[in-house]
Design an enzyme around this catalytic site. Sequence first.
Site, PDB file in Angstrom:
ATOM      1  N   HIS A  32      28.929  29.410   8.688  1.00  0.00           N
ATOM      2  CA  HIS A  32      30.284  29.064   8.259  1.00  0.00           C
ATOM      3  C   HIS A  32      30.562  27.646   8.744  1.00  0.00           C
ATOM      4  O   HIS A  32      30.621  27.388   9.939  1.00  0.00           O
ATOM      5  CB  HIS A  32      31.319  30.037   8.826  1.00  0.00           C
ATOM      6  CG  HIS A  32      32.698  29.800   8.303  1.00  0.00           C
ATOM      7  ND1 HIS A  32      33.181  30.398   7.148  1.00  0.00           N
ATOM      8  CD2 HIS A  32      33.702  28.998   8.755  1.00  0.00           C
ATOM      9  CE1 HIS A  32      34.412  29.994   6.923  1.00  0.00           C
ATOM     10  NE2 HIS A  32      34.757  29.140   7.875  1.00  0.00           N
ATOM     11  N   CYS A  33      30.736  26.733   7.796  1.00  0.00           N
ATOM     12  CA  CYS A  33      30.898  25.316   8.134  1.00  0.00           C
ATOM     13  C   CYS A  33      32.372  25.015   8.410  1.00  0.00           C
ATOM     14  O   CYS A  33      33.218  25.182   7.518  1.00  0.00           O
ATOM     15  CB  CYS A  33      30.395  24.435   6.998  1.00  0.00           C
ATOM     16  SG  CYS A  33      30.593  22.665   7.320  1.00  0.00           S
ATOM     17  N   PRO A  34      32.713  24.564   9.615  1.00  0.00           N
ATOM     18  CA  PRO A  34      34.123  24.255   9.896  1.00  0.00           C
ATOM     19  C   PRO A  34      34.625  23.055   9.113  1.00  0.00           C
ATOM     20  O   PRO A  34      35.834  22.933   8.874  1.00  0.00           O
ATOM     21  CB  PRO A  34      34.120  23.983  11.403  1.00  0.00           C
ATOM     22  CG  PRO A  34      32.718  23.562  11.721  1.00  0.00           C
ATOM     23  CD  PRO A  34      31.846  24.330  10.783  1.00  0.00           C
ATOM     24  N   ALA A  56      35.448  24.459   5.758  1.00  0.00           N
ATOM     25  CA  ALA A  56      36.260  25.680   5.845  1.00  0.00           C
ATOM     26  C   ALA A  56      35.746  26.724   4.871  1.00  0.00           C
ATOM     27  O   ALA A  56      36.524  27.459   4.246  1.00  0.00           O
ATOM     28  CB  ALA A  56      37.741  25.374   5.591  1.00  0.00           C
ATOM     29  N   ASN A  57      34.424  26.765   4.722  1.00  0.00           N
ATOM     30  CA  ASN A  57      33.802  27.667   3.760  1.00  0.00           C
ATOM     31  C   ASN A  57      32.417  28.021   4.268  1.00  0.00           C
ATOM     32  O   ASN A  57      31.842  27.304   5.101  1.00  0.00           O
ATOM     33  CB  ASN A  57      33.714  26.990   2.387  1.00  0.00           C
ATOM     34  CG  ASN A  57      33.493  27.981   1.267  1.00  0.00           C
ATOM     35  OD1 ASN A  57      33.538  29.192   1.472  1.00  0.00           O
ATOM     36  ND2 ASN A  57      33.237  27.486   0.067  1.00  0.00           N
TER      37      ASN A  57
END
Length: 456
Positions: free
Chosen positions: A129-131, A134-135
């Site tokens: 989950h890539c901050p 946000a996805n």
Amino acid sequence: MELSHLAVPSVYILIFFLGYPSQWLLLRLEPYPLTKNELIFSNAILALILATYTRAVFVNPGSTRNDRASKQLSRIQIPPEPNPVKQDGNAKVQVTKSRKWCTKCVAPKPPRAHHCKSCGTCIPKMDHHCPWTANCVSHTTFPHFLRFLIYTTIGLGFLQKLLFTRLHHLWVHRDLPAYLGPSALLLFHTFATLAANSITLFAVGILAVRNVWCLAVNTTTIEGWEIERHRTLVRRARHFGGYLTAPDGANVRIRKQEFPYDVGIWKNIVQGMGSWNPLQWINPFAPTPSWESGLQFEVNGFEDEGTVWPPPDPDRVYRRPERAANGDAFVFEKEDLSAGDTLAAFRARQAEDAVRRRRPFVERLEENVARNEDAYEYGEIGSDAEEEEEEDAEKENYGDGQGEEGWRNSEGERLKDFGVDEDIEFYDEHEDDIPLAELLARRRAASNTASAAAYS
């Protein structure tokens, strides 16, 4: 507002700051302003960056929590699995089953899927989950995410080259009077742009190289963690004759397994990018891979049919004791407790029953050696200098000391660092958790398939 909600706007602001004001700056710096071709290339790569980042943010990463996914998964033939319990002499041997059901999603769980804590659902072929988007980076979003990284690296590298050319000119003519050089505002803008661009280029460049490598060998970031974890377990098992003890006392056979999804560089790239056409790999508007194609994957056949990934991990096997920790939940030992305190105590006992933490392997090894001094000599177990160093390193790989779920890889990462819900992912789900209605539906589907095959 949470800080995570500011990540995407911050990235857009950074893109615009490095994209448009830098052009205004470079048009006013010696030795020469930007040429027409440089302006065209700069704006073209900027448009590509914005397009690919937008798709990486807003494309749905996929989910198994819907009727279509459940029906599709029910049609997938699940390979036979080894008998979960075997007898090896007087020892009870536990063979871990594959995960097929997510208790939080209440839905079938396909291979390579993981439950994302932020998205609240199982994501097909979840990478992390890539901050910054946000996805989730998943089967459907990975092509957009990789194109964004590559185009950003190219754009930042081009800007770095243009800045260094101007800075070299300033250095060569540093002895000239100040009024012949750029103003203080231009100098401040130049060095601020250089600092922001250099840091971003370093971070994005490393991430781009890593993801290109993952594409070539068809692994995700989470699977890289699993591969390292498996190698650690194989090394541990050598101390105990190829077996490790699970939380319920059963012995789990640990043998080296090859990663099954690396099917060759070309096939890996085609599968990861969702197309066999190389032009589509660089097309920012290429179609998103369908979520159906992320429910099952080709394997290389290095292992026997029915072998599952990730390999058995005794510390990820959750087994409830025969007598639950909350077995006496409705026996009021302290009658003076209020209704709220009684409910809180009940839920605390439930939580203790749900997760039973394991002590780190090094502590268990030392205790085992002390308990079986006649069978093991500590000097023999730790005689190999390389293994001694690895075990010393493992002592530092438990960040909070909570047990095996606190295990970290060589980069100090835990499953939760990738956005994975550890409460679900560390302890494997089992067929015991699959609802009876689902099992009956699968049996009917298998019967109908067999009948159709017989008539055909």
